[in-house]
Structure formats: C-alpha cells, structure tokens
Write a protein that holds these residues in place. Structure first.
Motif, PDB file in Angstrom:
ATOM      1  N   ARG A  73       0.834  -1.207   0.000  1.00 45.10           N
ATOM      2  CA  ARG A  73       0.000   0.000   0.000  1.00 45.10           C
ATOM      3  C   ARG A  73       0.868   1.257   0.000  1.00 45.10           C
ATOM      4  O   ARG A  73       1.848   1.361   0.733  1.00 45.10           O
ATOM      5  CB  ARG A  73      -0.938  -0.003   1.204  1.00 45.10           C
ATOM      6  CG  ARG A  73      -1.835   1.230   1.285  1.00 45.10           C
ATOM      7  CD  ARG A  73      -2.764   1.157   2.487  1.00 45.10           C
ATOM      8  NE  ARG A  73      -3.929   0.314   2.185  1.00 45.10           N
ATOM      9  CZ  ARG A  73      -4.624  -0.361   3.098  1.00 45.10           C
ATOM     10  NH1 ARG A  73      -4.246  -0.345   4.371  1.00 45.10           N
ATOM     11  NH2 ARG A  73      -5.676  -1.087   2.742  1.00 45.10           N
ATOM     12  N   THR A  74       0.495   2.211  -0.834  1.00 44.79           N
ATOM     13  CA  THR A  74       1.159   3.514  -0.914  1.00 44.79           C
ATOM     14  C   THR A  74       0.280   4.580  -0.262  1.00 44.79           C
ATOM     15  O   THR A  74      -0.827   4.285   0.197  1.00 44.79           O
ATOM     16  CB  THR A  74       1.412   3.912  -2.374  1.00 44.79           C
ATOM     17  OG1 THR A  74       0.134   4.148  -3.012  1.00 44.79           O
ATOM     18  CG2 THR A  74       2.157   2.823  -3.138  1.00 44.79           C
ATOM     19  N   THR A  75       0.765   5.812  -0.263  1.00 41.05           N
ATOM     20  CA  THR A  75      -0.070   6.903   0.246  1.00 41.05           C
ATOM     21  C   THR A  75      -1.197   7.214  -0.737  1.00 41.05           C
ATOM     22  O   THR A  75      -2.374   7.025  -0.428  1.00 41.05           O
ATOM     23  CB  THR A  75       0.775   8.160   0.515  1.00 41.05           C
ATOM     24  OG1 THR A  75       1.458   8.556  -0.685  1.00 41.05           O
ATOM     25  CG2 THR A  75       1.772   7.926   1.632  1.00 41.05           C
ATOM     26  N   CYS A 117       6.294   4.017   3.127  1.00 39.73           N
ATOM     27  CA  CYS A 117       7.424   3.130   2.835  1.00 39.73           C
ATOM     28  C   CYS A 117       7.433   2.709   1.366  1.00 39.73           C
ATOM     29  O   CYS A 117       8.471   2.778   0.697  1.00 39.73           O
ATOM     30  CB  CYS A 117       7.373   1.910   3.751  1.00 39.73           C
ATOM     31  SG  CYS A 117       8.766   0.774   3.545  1.00 39.73           S
ATOM     32  N   ASN A 118       6.290   2.291   0.849  1.00 37.81           N
ATOM     33  CA  ASN A 118       6.246   1.836  -0.542  1.00 37.81           C
ATOM     34  C   ASN A 118       6.396   2.969  -1.549  1.00 37.81           C
ATOM     35  O   ASN A 118       6.726   2.737  -2.708  1.00 37.81           O
ATOM     36  CB  ASN A 118       4.959   1.043  -0.785  1.00 37.81           C
ATOM     37  CG  ASN A 118       4.985  -0.306  -0.099  1.00 37.81           C
ATOM     38  OD1 ASN A 118       5.819  -1.146  -0.397  1.00 37.81           O
ATOM     39  ND2 ASN A 118       4.084  -0.487   0.855  1.00 37.81           N
ATOM     40  N   ASP A 119       6.171   4.196  -1.091  1.00 42.66           N
ATOM     41  CA  ASP A 119       6.410   5.363  -1.948  1.00 42.66           C
ATOM     42  C   ASP A 119       7.905   5.543  -2.235  1.00 42.66           C
ATOM     43  O   ASP A 119       8.283   6.305  -3.133  1.00 42.66           O
ATOM     44  CB  ASP A 119       5.881   6.631  -1.281  1.00 42.66           C
ATOM     45  CG  ASP A 119       4.370   6.629  -1.102  1.00 42.66           C
ATOM     46  OD1 ASP A 119       3.827   5.604  -0.645  1.00 42.66           O
ATOM     47  OD2 ASP A 119       3.735   7.662  -1.383  1.00 42.66           O
ATOM     48  N   VAL A 159       2.793   8.028  11.637  1.00 42.56           N
ATOM     49  CA  VAL A 159       3.943   7.159  11.912  1.00 42.56           C
ATOM     50  C   VAL A 159       4.852   7.176  10.692  1.00 42.56           C
ATOM     51  O   VAL A 159       4.397   6.987   9.559  1.00 42.56           O
ATOM     52  CB  VAL A 159       3.496   5.718  12.225  1.00 42.56           C
ATOM     53  CG1 VAL A 159       4.702   4.811  12.474  1.00 42.56           C
ATOM     54  CG2 VAL A 159       2.562   5.699  13.431  1.00 42.56           C
ATOM     55  N   SER A 160       6.133   7.362  10.912  1.00 43.01           N
ATOM     56  CA  SER A 160       7.085   7.428   9.801  1.00 43.01           C
ATOM     57  C   SER A 160       7.316   6.057   9.183  1.00 43.01           C
ATOM     58  O   SER A 160       7.043   5.027   9.809  1.00 43.01           O
ATOM     59  CB  SER A 160       8.422   7.972  10.302  1.00 43.01           C
ATOM     60  OG  SER A 160       9.170   6.949  10.963  1.00 43.01           O
ATOM     61  N   PRO A 161       7.864   6.017   7.970  1.00 39.47           N
ATOM     62  CA  PRO A 161       8.408   4.757   7.474  1.00 39.47           C
ATOM     63  C   PRO A 161       9.582   4.333   8.365  1.00 39.47           C
ATOM     64  O   PRO A 161      10.160   5.173   9.070  1.00 39.47           O
ATOM     65  CB  PRO A 161       8.907   5.104   6.059  1.00 39.47           C
ATOM     66  CG  PRO A 161       8.207   6.366   5.696  1.00 39.47           C
ATOM     67  CD  PRO A 161       8.002   7.107   6.982  1.00 39.47           C
TER      68      PRO A 161
END
Length: 249
Positions: A73-75, A117-119, A159-161
């Motif tokens: 999942r991305t933003t 993260c996936n971004d 929450v950060s990556p």
C-alpha cells in the motif's frame, strides 16, 4: 490511576453517550509493517507478536485497535504492477480505500497513519516532499471525513516509514538507495508534522528493521507499540505513566 480511568470513561462516553460500554476505536491504517509481515520468514507474524496487538494490550480494555495493513500500500499512488496480494494497481492506493475504511469502522477516535514506505520504491519516488504531500492528503481526508465521535474529525497520529537498509532482497523489490531515501523522508515528515501540529512517531528512534531491510522482527513490536500508544494517549488527553519512548531494539 483514578485520573486516567476517569479520562478514559469520558472518551468512551464521547463515542456514544447512550451506550457507555462502547469502546474507543483506533484505526491503524498502513502497509506491510502494519499487516505484520515478518522480516525473515516472509510469513505474517503471529497475532500476539504484531505491534498493533501490543498497542491493544497497552491501551487496555475500553479500546479497540483495528489493524488495517496491506502489503504494497502507498499513500496516494496507483501501482501498475500490482502486488503479491494479487491486487490491481488501484487497490494499492491508500487514498482510494481510506474513506470506505473509515466509514466501515466509525466512530473512530484516532487514526494512526503508517504509510510512505512503498512510496520509496524507484517506480514511485520523486523525493521526500512527494511522500509528505501524499501523507498530508490522507490527513486532510481523515479530517474532513466526519467519521469521528458525533460526526467530528478523528484525531490523527502520523507514523514514519522505518529507517530502511539496502539488501539484495529489497533491491529486487525496487527499493534502490532505500536507506538514504527513508532517512530524508523521515526528516521531512517530522518537519511537516511539526508545522501541521500533528503527533509524529519516528520509527527510526524506536526499532531497527530485520533481515530484509524493510520489515521488523517480532522483538520490535513492543518498542513500536510503546511509541504509538504514547501518541494515541496524548491526542486523547489521557495521562501516561511513562514519559519516555522505548529505546531501539
């Protein structure tokens, strides 16, 4: 202790004044690390070893922690290649599913957004500020959703990556130069959350990624949950018995 219990009862009563046995709903909306992907076995961590489960234990009775994590999942980005979850590109776009998810679980007191993260994959990455823009879009959607208590806006915790580490395995997943990219993104998100007056949890200060350089081992769950729980309590005005965040694993 009595003061904490009193505030918790007040929060619960905000959810539904006519039904005091209602729980305070907290939605954790994220990617594979919210899903509980194991860093070594490529299986899902057992339920009791996931950080979302640890948050449930730390928050206690009167709270319901909803773990809404999806691998890949991305933003706000579609992924034309899909994922191992056999989803189409649109299914991995976090923004497309956010509103239906919010309305499925309302009333929601707090949304914990754990995306970005996936971004950082090369096919998506155009710099840390693009990731920040994606997170800000999600925050805006939450705030105007009306899915909080009595139609209000849920509180938001960002929450950060993780601080990623380059490995042969994650290079094949498209995470080129991931340590540099993740560090820059974490710093940019921290600054943006400060500007936007949002509670921010920096995963790089709490736990180290495991063998694949992207995901966590089970022993990281208590540290992550500790940081998230502190922020959830803070946005709800609940006193915490500890003012210190756990140390990195």
């Amino acid at each position: 202790i009595r003061s904490v219990q009193t505030r918790r009862r007040r929060v619960i009563q905000m959810i539904e004044p006519s039904c005091t046995d209602e729980v305070v709903q907290v939605l954790c909306y994220g990617d594979s690390n919210t899903f509980g992907q194991h860093a070594s076995s490529y299986n899902r961590l057992p339920y009791s070893h996931r950080w979302t489960t640890k948050v449930q234990e730390m928050m206690g009775r009167g709270f319901n922690i909803v773990a809404e994590g999806l691998n890949g999942r991305t933003t706000v980005l579609d992924d034309p290649a899909g994922s191992e979850a056999m989803l189409s590109g649109e299914g991995l776009n976090g923004r497309r599913f956010l509103l239906p998810c919010l309305h499925s679980h309302k009333p929601i007191a707090v949304v914990v957004l754990a995306l970005g993260c996936n971004d950082l994959k090369s096919k998506h990455y155009y710099g840390p500020h693009n990731v920040v823009s994606g997170v800000r879009s999600l925050v805006a959607d939450v705030k105007k959703s009306g899915t909080g208590p009595a139609g209000s806006a849920p509180h938001v915790v960002v929450v950060s990556p993780p601080l990623l580490r380059s490995t042969p395995a994650n290079a094949t997943w498209g995470f080129d130069d991931c340590e540099t990219r993740s560090r820059a993104t974490i710093d940019a998100l921290a600054a943006a959350c400060k500007d936007d007056d949002l509670h921010f949890v920096d995963l790089s200060m709490l736990a180290n990624v495991g063998g694949d350089g992207i995901h966590f081992e089970a022993n990281a769950a208590p540290q992550i949950a500790g940081g998230v729980s502190l922020s959830v309590k803070a946005v709800l005005g609940i006193d915490s018995t500890s003012s210190k965040s756990p140390s990195p694993a």
